[in-house]
Design an enzyme around this catalytic site. Sequence first.
Site, PDB file in Angstrom:
ATOM      1  N   ALA A 152     -18.353   8.038 -28.134  1.00 30.58           N
ATOM      2  CA  ALA A 152     -17.199   7.336 -28.679  1.00 30.58           C
ATOM      3  C   ALA A 152     -16.643   6.109 -27.763  1.00 30.58           C
ATOM      4  O   ALA A 152     -16.738   6.550 -26.408  1.00 30.58           O
ATOM      5  CB  ALA A 152     -16.139   8.579 -28.795  1.00 30.58           C
ATOM      6  N   GLY A 200     -21.343  11.298 -27.966  1.00 31.80           N
ATOM      7  CA  GLY A 200     -21.772  10.994 -29.242  1.00 31.80           C
ATOM      8  C   GLY A 200     -23.291  10.128 -29.271  1.00 31.80           C
ATOM      9  O   GLY A 200     -23.715  10.197 -30.539  1.00 31.80           O
ATOM     10  N   GLU A 256     -25.510  12.771 -29.527  1.00 32.55           N
ATOM     11  CA  GLU A 256     -25.608  13.319 -30.888  1.00 32.55           C
ATOM     12  C   GLU A 256     -26.042  12.554 -31.775  1.00 32.55           C
ATOM     13  O   GLU A 256     -26.879  12.893 -32.787  1.00 32.55           O
ATOM     14  CB  GLU A 256     -23.981  13.751 -31.071  1.00 32.55           C
ATOM     15  N   GLU A 282     -19.102  16.052 -23.134  1.00 30.09           N
ATOM     16  CA  GLU A 282     -17.608  16.224 -23.603  1.00 30.09           C
ATOM     17  C   GLU A 282     -16.785  17.093 -22.827  1.00 30.09           C
ATOM     18  O   GLU A 282     -15.445  16.699 -22.739  1.00 30.09           O
ATOM     19  CB  GLU A 282     -17.664  16.473 -25.118  1.00 30.09           C
TER      20      GLU A 282
END
Length: 260
Positions: free
Chosen positions: A66, A111, A114, A134
Amino acid sequence: MTEDSILTERKGHILIVTLNRPERMNALDRSTLAAGAKFIKELNYDRDIRVVIITGTGDKAFCAGADLKERENMTMSEVRQYIHTIRDTFTNIENLPIPVICAINGIALGGGLEFALACDIRIASPNARMGLTEVTLGIIPGGGGTQRLPRLVGRGKAKEMLFLGLQLTAQEALEIGLINRIAPEGKLMEFAMEMAEKICNNSPIAIQQAKIAVNQGLDVDIGRGLVIESEAYEVCIPTKDRLEALAAFKEKRKPVFKGE
Ligand code: COA
């Protein structure tokens, strides 16, 4: 998004998608994510594309997750919306009817990893580094990481990575099955293209059904999984591609699959 935060290039039946925010390590801000989400949905209807390669601009980062600079100024409600969108988008990537290769050209954190986990095959450059970091930021993965990582590498390794916020080298990631291959230095895209071209030589219908059988079968017991496999096989039986393969075998030539 700035107009060019996602670049696309078609090479025959292969689509190369490049995250292009190198000044932010290709981190995903809201507008890039929204554009990506729309693009992925549209890809479902593009019958000309048989393989997608996703990568990032430069040799430092695939995606640093992010956009944390943007996140700092977001309300809680906006954060929730972002997480919802990223989770759905990665699931839509996982469910695309075509194979998606992630060419991890450097950092893949949060992310970013991910994103890679939602792809079918992961190959990395030797300098890649990846982790679901995270918890070091007071959050947990929200784009499917807590679910896809243990399914890929097992719950013990996944928990170690998650709880410590580990960043693995490409070699370490290869050893636990997080990535499929490490490309030779400086040759990541060549390597990805070579793999994509080999996939393109095979029947797109068969590949689609194999993907469905693996993805859907892994989340159910083996009895139901075998039913899913049988249903997927059934789709292949009436295809011209199957007959073409048999004819090509007899005529001692390579089959030409049209996806029919
Ligand atoms: N969001 C926004 N900007 C980011 C970013 C992110 N996730 N990751 C890196 N950047 C920016 C940096 O702020 C810096 O820009 P600046 O010089 O204008 O401040 C630029 O990218 C280069 O990063 P820098 O930290 O100087 O490079 P580095 O090689 O020393 O470290 C990282 C690279 C990726 C290890 C480090 O930037 C980092 O830890 N980023 C956060 C990654 C993360 O935790 N992601 C999970 C989010 S859920």
